[in-house]
Write an enzyme that holds these catalytic residues in place. Structure first.
Site, mmCIF file in Angstrom:
data_model
loop_
_atom_site.group_PDB
_atom_site.id
_atom_site.type_symbol
_atom_site.label_atom_id
_atom_site.label_comp_id
_atom_site.label_asym_id
_atom_site.label_seq_id
_atom_site.Cartn_x
_atom_site.Cartn_y
_atom_site.Cartn_z
ATOM 1 N N GLN A 89 -89.880 189.271 -33.190
ATOM 2 C CA GLN A 89 -90.843 189.980 -34.029
ATOM 3 C C GLN A 89 -90.605 191.482 -34.045
ATOM 4 O O GLN A 89 -91.264 192.204 -34.785
ATOM 5 C CB GLN A 89 -92.268 189.701 -33.548
ATOM 6 C CG GLN A 89 -92.606 190.319 -32.202
ATOM 7 C CD GLN A 89 -93.968 189.893 -31.679
ATOM 8 O OE1 GLN A 89 -94.135 188.765 -31.207
ATOM 9 N NE2 GLN A 89 -94.940 190.782 -31.772
ATOM 10 N N CYS A 123 -96.874 188.220 -33.690
ATOM 11 C CA CYS A 123 -96.608 187.053 -32.829
ATOM 12 C C CYS A 123 -97.305 185.801 -33.320
ATOM 13 O O CYS A 123 -96.742 184.702 -33.259
ATOM 14 C CB CYS A 123 -97.026 187.364 -31.395
ATOM 15 S SG CYS A 123 -98.815 187.557 -31.190
ATOM 16 N N HIS A 181 -101.722 187.887 -27.222
ATOM 17 C CA HIS A 181 -100.409 187.449 -27.712
ATOM 18 C C HIS A 181 -100.438 185.949 -27.957
ATOM 19 O O HIS A 181 -101.127 185.207 -27.254
ATOM 20 C CB HIS A 181 -99.344 187.782 -26.665
ATOM 21 C CG HIS A 181 -97.939 187.666 -27.132
ATOM 22 N ND1 HIS A 181 -97.456 188.296 -28.252
ATOM 23 C CD2 HIS A 181 -96.884 186.985 -26.619
ATOM 24 C CE1 HIS A 181 -96.166 188.020 -28.407
ATOM 25 N NE2 HIS A 181 -95.798 187.221 -27.430
ATOM 26 N N ASN A 211 -91.114 182.510 -26.734
ATOM 27 C CA ASN A 211 -91.688 183.777 -27.150
ATOM 28 C C ASN A 211 -91.015 184.230 -28.448
ATOM 29 O O ASN A 211 -90.101 183.577 -28.947
ATOM 30 C CB ASN A 211 -91.503 184.820 -26.038
ATOM 31 C CG ASN A 211 -92.555 185.909 -26.088
ATOM 32 O OD1 ASN A 211 -93.209 186.115 -27.109
ATOM 33 N ND2 ASN A 211 -92.717 186.619 -24.993
#
Length: 447
Positions: free
Chosen positions: A68, A74, A366, A388
């Site tokens: 990102q 996110c 997040h 992630n």
């Protein structure tokens, strides 16, 4: 004497503080260490970090982690990473990404409209009213929630990354956001001033549309124009060529999204409030007319059980957490006891999860994707594998390991199929949600 004067720090107080610090040799040791090394490296309990096994009994991912960059997208990346699993399979591609830029464009525009409408609705309240002040203070943010992601896909569809690729501003949003904030705050002032002067609803609506035209122009300059239609063709992993013709974003989503997003619900663990009930947050959303942001509050055992069943059933899980707590990027691990701050500072940190929420010490910050779980012999989960969206340089090429102790303390929500819930909780989904104030921590945006 008032409290301010009575509690003012005097010379004697300052001298006592200096002496107390000097009296403990551990303070000087910590001072010397932190002067030369980041405090998280000093506090890192390596016996905990090095003792975490990254292997899991159920592993789903066989793809590269996304990035990102310097943006708060996110929640969009995690949602699109969830959807790309089925798209990759259907397209027979080793790697595939939906355009994150496409959804961000529409989120920014929809959120601007949501904000301006809220400014009209609250025009009678003072500018220092807590709700108005919160809205003005959080305008044009990147972050979002699961229901907001679903609303965007339902209305604006999806496109492959090749149809609307990244730009400099999509990956570094700070300057674009600052311009949007200027436009929208000036717009808020204009709308509130016009409302105070007696403007009609039609006049306010026309003014709102004029402001949105400026917002669209800013977004198109920074992010490009989202395609209305595009030609879709590809060569698959077996080097077979395919052409699907000209598609709209809505048609592309209908063909290549395999998950029934309308069947998903957002489950949260909020220990401040009763479980088995639904909640919403005032003025939390992006698409006016879309499905509202609604949470079902459940016990942690339910959250884990549903997440584990989803993964062992072959599907990743979108989740939201307080990412920076007890975390080491290099090792790629989260554990509730990873960073020994009490030893560094000779103090204790004892707030419970509910107390951390109430005192602004913790909130969802997040969103990521669970792509694996390690189930012990007794059937209980003990580790979770995480995809992630911070690129491939951290953790295990962008994948991380979370222990179950960390899940308990810092995971707040997951998106899951409603049919995985017990019957009584499925029935609770139909209840009228309790409305939490706009500034409640459960309205925090993953970024």
């Amino acid at each position: 004497m008032d409290a301010g004067s009575r509690n003012a720090l005097g010379t004697d107080d300052l001298e006592l503080l200096r002496k107390q610090f000097a009296a403990n040799p551990a303070n000087r040791l910590a001072q010397n260490a932190v002067a030369a090394t980041p405090v998280d490296q000093v506090a890192l309990d390596r016996s905990v970090g090095n003792g975490i096994d990254h292997a899991v009994s159920h592993l789903l991912d066989d793809w590269k982690a996304t990035d990102q960059r310097k943006s708060g997208r996110c929640w969009l990346f995690a949602g699109l990473n969830l959807l790309r699993v089925g798209a990759k399979r259907k397209l027979n591609l080793k790697d595939f990404e939906f355009s994150q830029n496409h959804l961000m464009f529409w989120d920014k525009l929809e959120r601007a409209n949501y904000f301006l409408t809220a400014m009209i609705e609250t025009a009678g309240a003072d500018v220092d009213d807590r709700t108005v002040a919160h809205l003005l203070g959080t305008v044009a943010e990147d972050g979002g929630q699961w229901n907001m992601f679903v609303a965007l896909v339902a209305k604006h569809g999806l496109v492959p990354k090749t149809a609307m690729p990244e730009t400099d501003s999509s990956g570094q949003t700070a300057r674009m956001n600052s311009i949007l904030q200027k436009v929208l705050r000036e717009g808020a002032h204009a709308l509130r001033t016009a409302a105070a002067a007696g403007a009609t609803d039609a006049e306010l609506d026309e003014q709102r549309r004029e402001i949105l035209a400026v917002v669209y122009r800013v977004l198109a300059i920074h992010l490009g124009n989202p395609p209305e239609r595009f030609e879709w063709q590809w060569t698959d992993a077996d080097r077979q060529y395919h052409r699907d013709g000209e598609l709209t974003p809505q048609q592309f989503a209908q063909r290549y999204v395999e998950l029934p997003l309308a069947d998903y619900v957002c489950l949260v663990h909020d220990p401040r409030n009763p479980t088995g009930r639904t909640y919403t947050v005032e003025y939390l959303g992006n698409v006016l007319g879309g499905a509202p942001v609604v949470y079902l509050n459940v016990d942690m055992a339910v959250l884990k059980d549903v997440a584990a069943k989803t993964i062992t059933g072959g599907e990743p899980v979108w989740f939201g957490c307080d990412v920076a707590q007890q975390f080491d990027k290099k090792l790629g691990v989260w554990d509730a006891k990873l960073l020994d701050y009490p030893s560094v500072y000779s103090t204790t940190f004892g707030l419970s999860k509910a107390e951390r929420l109430a005192y602004h010490e913790s909130a969802m910050s997040h969103a990521m994707l669970f792509t694996g779980v390690d189930i012990a012999d007794d059937g209980a989960p003990r580790r979770w594998r995480v995809e992630n969206s911070w690129g491939t340089d951290l953790g295990q090429e962008g994948f991380f390991t979370m222990t179950d102790s960390w899940f308990d303390e810092y995971v707040f929500e997951i998106a899951a199929r409603a049919d995985l819930l017990p019957a009584e909780l499925r029935e609770a989904l139909a209840g009228e949600p309790t409305v939490l104030p706009a500034w409640d921590p459960m309205g925090a945006l993953a970024r």
